[in-house]
Structures are given as structure tokens and as C-alpha cells.
Scaffold this motif. Sequence first.
Motif, PDB file in Angstrom:
ATOM      1  N   HIS A   1      11.434 -13.320  35.371  1.00 41.59           N
ATOM      2  CA  HIS A   1      10.627 -14.456  34.881  1.00 41.59           C
ATOM      3  C   HIS A   1      10.451 -15.418  34.674  1.00 41.59           C
TER       4      HIS A   1
ATOM      5  N   VAL B   1       2.474 -16.827  29.524  1.00 43.29           N
ATOM      6  CA  VAL B   1       2.749 -15.942  31.618  1.00 43.29           C
ATOM      7  C   VAL B   1       3.115 -14.794  30.744  1.00 43.29           C
ATOM      8  N   GLU B   2       2.976 -13.444  31.161  1.00 36.21           N
ATOM      9  CA  GLU B   2       3.016 -12.427  31.031  1.00 36.21           C
ATOM     10  C   GLU B   2       2.709 -11.921  32.101  1.00 36.21           C
ATOM     11  N   THR B   3       3.206 -10.518  32.508  1.00 38.71           N
ATOM     12  CA  THR B   3       3.468  -9.183  33.006  1.00 38.71           C
ATOM     13  C   THR B   3       3.457  -8.366  32.817  1.00 38.71           C
ATOM     14  N   TYR B   4       2.499  -6.926  33.151  1.00 37.90           N
ATOM     15  CA  TYR B   4       2.116  -5.885  32.600  1.00 37.90           C
ATOM     16  C   TYR B   4       2.711  -4.912  33.219  1.00 37.90           C
ATOM     17  N   ASP B   5       3.480  -4.069  33.214  1.00 35.70           N
ATOM     18  CA  ASP B   5       3.875  -3.517  33.855  1.00 35.70           C
ATOM     19  C   ASP B   5       4.316  -2.120  33.852  1.00 35.70           C
TER      20      ASP B   5
ATOM     21  N   SER C   1      -1.599 -11.615  25.576  1.00 32.18           N
ATOM     22  CA  SER C   1      -2.137 -10.575  26.230  1.00 32.18           C
ATOM     23  C   SER C   1      -2.776 -10.248  25.178  1.00 32.18           C
TER      24      SER C   1
ATOM     25  N   GLU D   1      13.610 -19.834  36.354  1.00 34.66           N
ATOM     26  CA  GLU D   1      13.363 -18.159  36.633  1.00 34.66           C
ATOM     27  C   GLU D   1      14.686 -17.456  35.479  1.00 34.66           C
TER      28      GLU D   1
ATOM     29  N   VAL E   1       5.398  -5.127  28.813  1.00 32.57           N
ATOM     30  CA  VAL E   1       4.946  -6.409  28.678  1.00 32.57           C
ATOM     31  C   VAL E   1       6.060  -7.934  28.879  1.00 32.57           C
ATOM     32  N   TYR E   2       5.955  -8.379  30.130  1.00 36.75           N
ATOM     33  CA  TYR E   2       7.594  -9.276  29.578  1.00 36.75           C
ATOM     34  C   TYR E   2       6.920 -10.672  29.720  1.00 36.75           C
ATOM     35  N   GLY E   3       7.146 -11.754  29.181  1.00 32.12           N
ATOM     36  CA  GLY E   3       6.781 -12.861  29.588  1.00 32.12           C
ATOM     37  C   GLY E   3       7.249 -14.071  28.480  1.00 32.12           C
TER      38      GLY E   3
ATOM     39  N   LEU F   1      14.948  -7.316  35.266  1.00 31.46           N
ATOM     40  CA  LEU F   1      13.673  -7.896  35.838  1.00 31.46           C
ATOM     41  C   LEU F   1      13.999  -9.236  35.521  1.00 31.46           C
TER      42      LEU F   1
END
Length: 275
Positions: free
Chosen positions: A145, A166-170, A223, A125, A55-57, A143
Motif C-alpha cells: 500500500h 486511501v483504501e483498497t478493497y479485495d 470508506s 510504500e 480492506v487495507y489502507g 500486500l
Amino acid sequence: APIILSDSPPAAAAGAEPALTAAQKALRSKPARAPEDPDKKNKKLKDVEISFPIVYGTISFWLGKKASEYNSHKWTVYIRSATNEDLSVIVKRVVFQLHPSFTNPTRVVEQPPFELSESGWGEFEIAITLYFHSDVCEKRLDLFHQLKLYPEEDAGPQSTKKPVVVETYDEVVFPEPTEAFFLRVQNHPAATVPRLPPGPMELMSHDKKRFDTKDHSLSQWFSNFSEADELLKLAAARQQVQAHIAKLRRQLSMIEGMPQQSRVISGPGQQFGHG
């Protein structure tokens, strides 16, 4: 889609270290003492994948009454395990590239937690580059973000008590890992590792101490990816399916590579056992 990192050809992009053969890697080892078995250490495990959900954010806090025109928010950008375990088992360092208006916009973090905190007023960004340990992968992972400071309109007014998260799962996938890498992470709680049939490989326990993001000061705002357990099960099932497909492809290529006459079982006017 999962991010798949492989040291196999074709060669890495410009600026990245090219993939090396097991023999080349063995030559690079320090000559202080004879290696126990360099070929075994660098042996690739075919049809095996190791994956790490990540997870990054960013988390940003409005400064409220302390806010000024050019310093309205304090924020943190980070990369973590989806299950909040230590990622330093695979990550050697992380480089965060900030907006050029910041002093020293290229920030390098070489130990967990892999994060940095700053303050400012604008959104931009952030480039996040991961460098892995040599036995994991020689390619880097880039990556990106978007830093978000202000809440959505339907989320209500800004609050100093409720941050904007705000997080992104990958999922980062390492195909055909070395035996050394497999042994090092097979029991690590952040890794999704397939079960291999019994063999001569020895079990190795990972260092469970070091840094654990479960104790992170911002963890209450992270999250909840507990449902990622289902995703991990799906990933493991996908690995098994891909391994089976790869096996069938090898068998098919062997059949196609056989001489034509040996592939013919019967034909017009021909029967085996007769001259």
C-alpha cells in the motif's frame, strides 16, 4: 481479482511453510490427550470456498500549526474487514514493513486492531504481510500500500479536520477449507460461507466479543463498503458456479478414464443384444 490462497500443491514459495497432509498434521498435534478424530478435523471440503472481504489502507492527518519540516503528518496504516468485523478469526498476526528510516521499521501486530500509527513527512510504500491461523492457511499473504499524506489538487488545501484516506478493497478466498475451519467461521459475519446440504457436521458459534472495528476511533473516516453486500452475493453465486464446474470436470475425467470399449454405445455394424 480475488486473492486465492490454497495449501494444495505446488509448494509454497521459499520461506513459507510447505503444505502438509492430514496425516502429517495429525502427527504434529500435542500428545497430551488423544485427539477426538484428527482425520475428520483435517478433512478437506471439496468444491467449497470460504472468502473474507478485506480492506487495507491508510488515514493521514495534517498536523497544521504543530507541523514541522520532518514531522508534518500523523498517519495510521491498517487492515480490516470490509464489514468492520473482527478479522482475528483468521488472522494470527500482521507485519508492517515501514521505510528503513523509521526506528524498528518491521512492526508486528498480534491482536486486533491490526494497525499501527506513526508520524513523519514523506510518502512511501508499506508492505503488509498477513499470517493466518494454522487451520486456515499455512501460506502468508503479502500486500502493498502506498502511504499518501497530501490531498489531490482538486480536493482543496490541507485541513487538520479532514484526513486523506486511501483504501483498497479485495477478497481473500480459501479453497477447500478443512472441516474444522469451516465449522469455526460458518456463522462469522465477516465470512462468505456457502450453504452446505444437511449433514453430520455440528454447528459452532464464533466468539462475537473480542475486538470489533465498528467501535474503532477512526471508523467515521472508513470508506463505506455497505455496497459490498452485493459483492458478497456475487461471490457466493460465483462459488456455486465454480463448484458445479468442478463437479462436471470430475465427471468428465471419469468418463475419459473409462476403457474404450465401455464407452462405445454403438458403431458401424455393431448393435447391442446381438452376437
